[in-house]
Design an enzyme around this catalytic site. Structure first.
Site, short mmCIF file in Angstrom:
data_model
loop_
_atom_site.label_atom_id
_atom_site.label_comp_id
_atom_site.label_asym_id
_atom_site.label_seq_id
_atom_site.Cartn_x
_atom_site.Cartn_y
_atom_site.Cartn_z
N LYS A 25 1.62 -1.28 -0.05
CA LYS A 25 -0.07 0.03 0.05
C LYS A 25 1.00 0.76 0.11
O LYS A 25 0.27 2.30 -0.68
CB LYS A 25 -0.68 0.14 1.26
CG LYS A 25 -1.74 1.12 1.73
CD LYS A 25 -2.75 1.06 2.63
CE LYS A 25 -3.74 -0.50 2.11
NZ LYS A 25 -4.64 -0.15 3.03
N GLY A 103 -8.06 -7.25 5.32
CA GLY A 103 -9.03 -7.19 5.67
C GLY A 103 -8.70 -8.25 6.92
O GLY A 103 -8.68 -8.00 8.46
N MET A 105 -5.50 -7.57 9.27
CA MET A 105 -5.39 -6.30 9.95
C MET A 105 -5.80 -4.86 10.21
O MET A 105 -7.29 -5.06 9.22
CB MET A 105 -3.50 -6.27 9.36
CG MET A 105 -2.95 -7.17 9.74
SD MET A 105 -1.42 -6.90 8.54
CE MET A 105 -0.74 -6.49 7.60
N ARG A 338 -3.51 -0.80 -5.81
CA ARG A 338 -2.84 -2.39 -5.70
C ARG A 338 -3.23 -3.18 -6.93
O ARG A 338 -4.50 -2.91 -7.82
CB ARG A 338 -3.22 -3.05 -4.70
CG ARG A 338 -4.46 -3.24 -3.99
CD ARG A 338 -4.60 -4.25 -2.79
NE ARG A 338 -6.02 -4.21 -2.84
CZ ARG A 338 -6.38 -4.55 -1.28
NH1 ARG A 338 -6.10 -5.10 -0.34
NH2 ARG A 338 -8.24 -5.09 -1.37
N HIS A 459 -15.82 -8.65 2.62
CA HIS A 459 -14.53 -8.63 3.20
C HIS A 459 -15.08 -10.29 2.21
O HIS A 459 -14.16 -10.54 1.74
CB HIS A 459 -15.36 -8.14 4.53
CG HIS A 459 -13.97 -9.49 4.47
ND1 HIS A 459 -14.26 -10.45 5.34
CD2 HIS A 459 -12.82 -8.97 5.29
CE1 HIS A 459 -13.50 -11.07 5.54
NE2 HIS A 459 -12.33 -10.49 5.83
N SER A 768 13.40 -41.43 -9.24
CA SER A 768 12.40 -40.78 -9.25
C SER A 768 12.51 -40.42 -7.81
O SER A 768 12.60 -40.98 -6.88
CB SER A 768 11.34 -41.67 -9.88
OG SER A 768 9.88 -41.35 -9.75
N TYR A 856 11.49 -34.07 -15.22
CA TYR A 856 10.20 -34.09 -15.15
C TYR A 856 10.00 -33.80 -13.85
O TYR A 856 10.66 -34.30 -12.93
CB TYR A 856 9.51 -35.20 -15.68
CG TYR A 856 9.84 -36.52 -15.29
CD1 TYR A 856 9.08 -37.30 -14.28
CD2 TYR A 856 11.01 -37.90 -15.69
CE1 TYR A 856 9.14 -38.26 -13.69
CE2 TYR A 856 11.19 -38.65 -15.46
CZ TYR A 856 9.87 -39.18 -14.28
OH TYR A 856 10.41 -40.33 -13.30
#
Length: 884
Positions: A25, A103, A105, A338, A459, A768, A856
């Site tokens: 933010k 939501g 914090m 964001r 929310h 493997s 693989y």
């Protein structure tokens, strides 16, 4: 290095690149302020460094002085002072971690109000109602978040005030009613804490900052990070920003907007807004919102300005952006942006669309196919494979389609009850008026979420979309009362079953049949691009034990089978008696008879699998688990013996179970060790496999067989086992002109095997890595015992950053994989290397496997699309890092 940075601080690089320091933010606020020059209220960011220092040793030295200097600068900028009795500056205090945690914090708004400054705010704005509305919001929010007072103590007088005034909407409360509420709220604080509500704005600010720091280690934040695999070490930044007011009057408002539709991916902005409200009203779902078309009717000029900003943001970030905005008396302010969370279908559509270009004229922009792949996650692919409702049904209610997919489950009305029901093994639908961060533990275990209030950015909607949980929000006809809800003429009680459709918004009583989803066209487009990028670099196979599983895996893009577990074939109801007959055999003849029966059924099984994978390699692991797994429980037999008695057959089974019982069976007589004791068993399996391959060759098919010996730890062990296999191969190929192609290898699943891989490679055609057992043996953890009991505590306390059974332990088990690969290839440069543990379908783990040089990865059939995408992302990531 300072702890605090103004939004307009001149960084050496673009602020958006400083998310480690400023949080997501804060970095974006600085970017919008200093680079994009958008209308952003002034403010400053207290860095993640300060949070980590606080969590480690308390309030950092010098932080008070830095905050005071920034407050003074902000006061000069805004022409107001914090707490001024005549014309106060008010600020918001918000968290801002590196990775979005919606939501999870804490946030405090309207900070700086007290008994004196609220009068100054009323006088300076000429609006007493607005001033006391802001003050009552601040007291309750500060009381809950900073002073840890039960929110219900504020909610009750608030509801009573609305009831007494005869209104349903808080915007209709008068100034005198709000003033009385402030008095009641301050009394609640005094009663709950023994102290008066704090009046000093600087002390208020410090309390709020500490509360945000502390919320990093709050229960809901920890639970969210564990689920989202976010490190507990990062800490959060804190953003202090001058308040602008959407609740000023009817010429004001607040909203959340997306530059594209986050649910469908359509290239059309959408959002929610409210007139005369603050941002928390929108995201909390307390009032049902209006959309951007309604915004255009209320504020046509601002609507145009907002869409212009949306276009600029998309062009700048080259991705869909999520924004928060406020209109204060006709002026637009941008509070946040964001990269927006999106559904799986939306992520796929956006990724493909953005490669074609967006914007107009010289402002067009587009991304590469490699960038597009990076925009799609494993969860996105999972979501588009979500089930859908099928058949005839009648909906009792309809809300907003917030998160796609359908869910069926029993109704529960609190997060705690939902969590308890899920622990009992029930499928749960969490039903709430609106969800809040305190509900996250119940949301996490629910198959679906239904709310009666809230919009597409509430929310519940945001969290459900991020997790791929089907959700319906804002279903206004759903009226919740205690442990039941009504919708129309229907009444649904706790424990009743409902079905919800997060793609249409429908709610149905009872269990509706589910069908598998049909992924959008972009699903195959993205995976096609992924295959082009990873081709020749990292293959994707499937773990499949039946012809049906192999067929599904091939349809989903598997390029072979990396693990066919023969013991799963033995556990079928018609096979288990024969296996037990073999275990109970007391003479060679009895054992040979049982093995002959098993050979017939194994041949049929192998024929199905090899046929489904015609032309692709199939790695067949010979019997791995200890024999006691094929026998009844000793405890159950003893109980039956003491009560009703045992038959002669059961007495033999009890004796065999006691003979084969081991204290630590998973590191006991299993794998190749079992073969050493019962070599005829492995010989039978190889014979069945080769006969199946031989018969398919006669039919013109091309079976490619890889025989895998499990759990070898020495060269000598593998050489002995290889001898048994080779003996059967030689016998089967005798006189055959065009025999099937067969190679012999082993699983590397113990630390010793990885360390001594150079020796084992001398007698092996391929390795493997069995990372499930390799993880158990490296950590000394029994997966069955620790995952439910110990693992949650270890993850919550940060003792482990990841569950090592879900994402490979990079520095421990991962190093053993790299060591085994390096030493094996030092002996044989052409040694084929793969992985067949469940980590083969985990994107983070796949990146390590590519780095280790494996050929693989192999995973469950339904994880194959995810592995294809992740393999391509690993290739792109590796090439990007080498060019930097």
């Amino acid at each position: 290095m300072p702890y605090v940075y103004a939004f307009d601080h001149k960084h050496r690089r673009p602020p958006m690149e400083y998310k480690d320091l400023l949080g997501g933010k804060g970095a974006n606020l600085a970017e919008m302020t200093s680079v994009l020059k958008l209308p952003v209220p002034g403010g400053f960011t207290i860095s993640t460094d300060a949070c980590r220092a606080y969590l480690a040793g308390g309030w950092p030295a010098g932080l008070d002085d830095e905050i005071a200097a920034q407050v003074a600068k902000l006061e000069d900028q805004m022409g107001r002072k914090l707490g001024d009795p005549d014309d106060p500056l008010l600020v918001s205090v918000r968290s801002g971690a590196k990775f979005s945690m919606p939501g999870m914090m804490d946030t405090v708004l309207n900070l700086g109000l007290n008994d004196k400054s609220v009068k100054g705010l009323a006088a300076s704005t000429g609006d007493e109602r607005f001033a006391y509305d802001s003050y009552r919001r601040f007291i309750s929010m500060y009381g809950r978040i900073v002073l840890d007072i039960d929110g219900a103590l504020f909610e009750h007088p608030f509801e009573e005030a609305k009831k007494s005034a005869g209104v349903s909407n808080d915007a209709e409360l008068t100034a005198s009613a709000l003033k009385a509420l402030c008095t009641e709220y301050k009394a609640v604080v005094k009663s709950a804490t023994g102290k008066a509500f704090p009046q000093d704005p600087i002390k208020q600010l410090r309390g709020a900052v500490e509360a945000v720091f502390s919320s990093w280690n709050g229960a809901r934040a920890i639970a969210y990070r564990v689920r989202e695999r976010i490190s507990h070490d990062l800490g959060t930044a804190v953003n202090v920003q001058a308040m602008v007011f959407g609740n000023r009057d009817d010429n004001s408002g607040t909203g959340v907007g997306f530059t594209r539709n986050a649910a469908t991916g359509e290239n059309k902005p959408y959002g929610d807004f409210l007139v005369n409200a603050q941002g928390e009203d929108v995201v909390a779902g307390i009032r049902n919102t209006e959309d951007l078309d309604a915004l255009k009717k209320h504020f046509p000029a601002i609507h145009g300005e907002l869409l212009d900003i949306f276009a600029r943001l998309e062009r700048h970030y080259q991705d869909m952006c999520d924004t928060e905005f406020t209109i204060e008396q006709g002026k637009l302010w941008m509070l946040q942006t964001r990269i927006g969370k999106r559904t799986g279908a939306a992520a796929l559509r956006m990724a493909v669309d953005m490669t074609k270009g967006s914007g107009k004229g010289d402002k067009r922009w587009k991304i590469s196919k490699a960038e597009a792949l990076g925009r799609v996650t494993a969860d996105h692919l999972d979501q588009v494979l979500h089930p859908q409702l099928t058949g005839d049904f009648t909906a009792i209610a309809k809300g907003l389609a917030a998160s796609p997919g359908a869910a069926v489950g029993k109704v529960y009305f609190t997060a705690d009850e939902a969590e308890a029901a899920a622990a009992r093994g029930e499928d749960v639908i969490l039903v709430r008026n609106e969800t809040s961060p305190e509900d996250v533990h119940g949301m996490m275990v629910s198959k679906g979420i239904l709310t009666s209030r809230g919009g597409l950015v509430s929310h519940a909607a945001v969290v459900a979309r991020g997790w791929g949980t089907p959700a319906v929000v804002g279903a206004e006809s759903v009226k919740i009362s205690g442990k039941q809800f009504t919708a129309g003429n229907a009444t649904v009680k706790e424990g009743d079953v409902i079905s919800i459709d997060g793609s249409s918004g429908e709610v149905i009583v009872g269990a509706v049949e589910l069908k598998n989803a049909e992924p959008p066209a972009e699903f195959n487009t993205i995976l096609g691009w992924a295959d082009q990028i990873r081709r020749g670099k990292l293959g994707v196979r499937a773990n499949a034990d039946t012809g049906e599983d192999a067929t599904v895996a091939r349809e989903l893009g598997a390029e072979g089978i990396g693990l066919c577990r023969t013991e799963h074939m033995f556990l079928a109801p018609d096979r288990l008696p024969v296996v037990r007959k073999m275990i109970l055999a007391s003479t060679p003849d009895e054992e040979n008879e049982a093995l002959a029966e098993l050979l017939d059924v194994q041949r049929a099984d192998f024929t199905e699998v090899l046929s489904a994978m015609d032309g692709l390699p199939v790695t067949v692991r010979l019997l791995d688990p200890p024999l006691h797994e094929f026998l009844p429980s000793i405890e159950e037999l003893h109980i039956k013996q003491a009560t009703s008695g045992l038959s002669s057959e059961e007495q033999k089974l009890l004796a065999a179970a006691e003979t084969w019982a081991e204290h630590n069976p998973m590191i006991g007589t299993r794998g190749v060790r079992l073969g050493v004791i019962k070599p005829k068993l492995y010989g039978m399996q190889v014979r069945a496999l080769l006969e199946a391959a031989k018969n398919l060759r006669k039919q013109g098919k091309n079976p490619i067989v890889e025989v895998m010996i499990p759990l070898t730890v020495t060269r000598e062990e593998l050489a002995l086992a290889r001898g048994w296999v080779q003996e059967e191969i030689d016998r089967a190929n005798k006189g055959v002109k065009n025999p099937p192609n067969v190679t012999i290898g082993t699983m590397i699943e113990t630390p010793r095997a990885a360390v001594r891989a150079d020796e084992i490679a001398e007698v092996s055609d391929f390795f493997s890595f069995g990372t499930n057992d390799l993880t158990q043996m490296t950590f000394g953890f029994s997966r069955d015992d620790v995952e439910s009991r110990m693992m949650p505590a270890y993850l919550e306390q940060g003792l482990l950053k990841r569950n090592p059974f879900e994402t490979i332990d990079q520095s421990g088990v991962g190093e053993l994989v790299k060591l085994g690969a390096e030493r094996g290839r030092a002996t044989d440069k052409k040694l084929k290397l793969g992985v067949c543990g469940e980590h083969g379908g985990d994107p983070e783990s796949i990146a390590l496997f590519y780095e280790a040089g494996l050929d693989y990865v192999s995973c469950s059939p339904f994880r194959v699309p995810i592995a294809r995408l992740a393999a391509a992302q690993a290739v792109v990531g590796a090439s990007t890092s080498t060019t930097k």
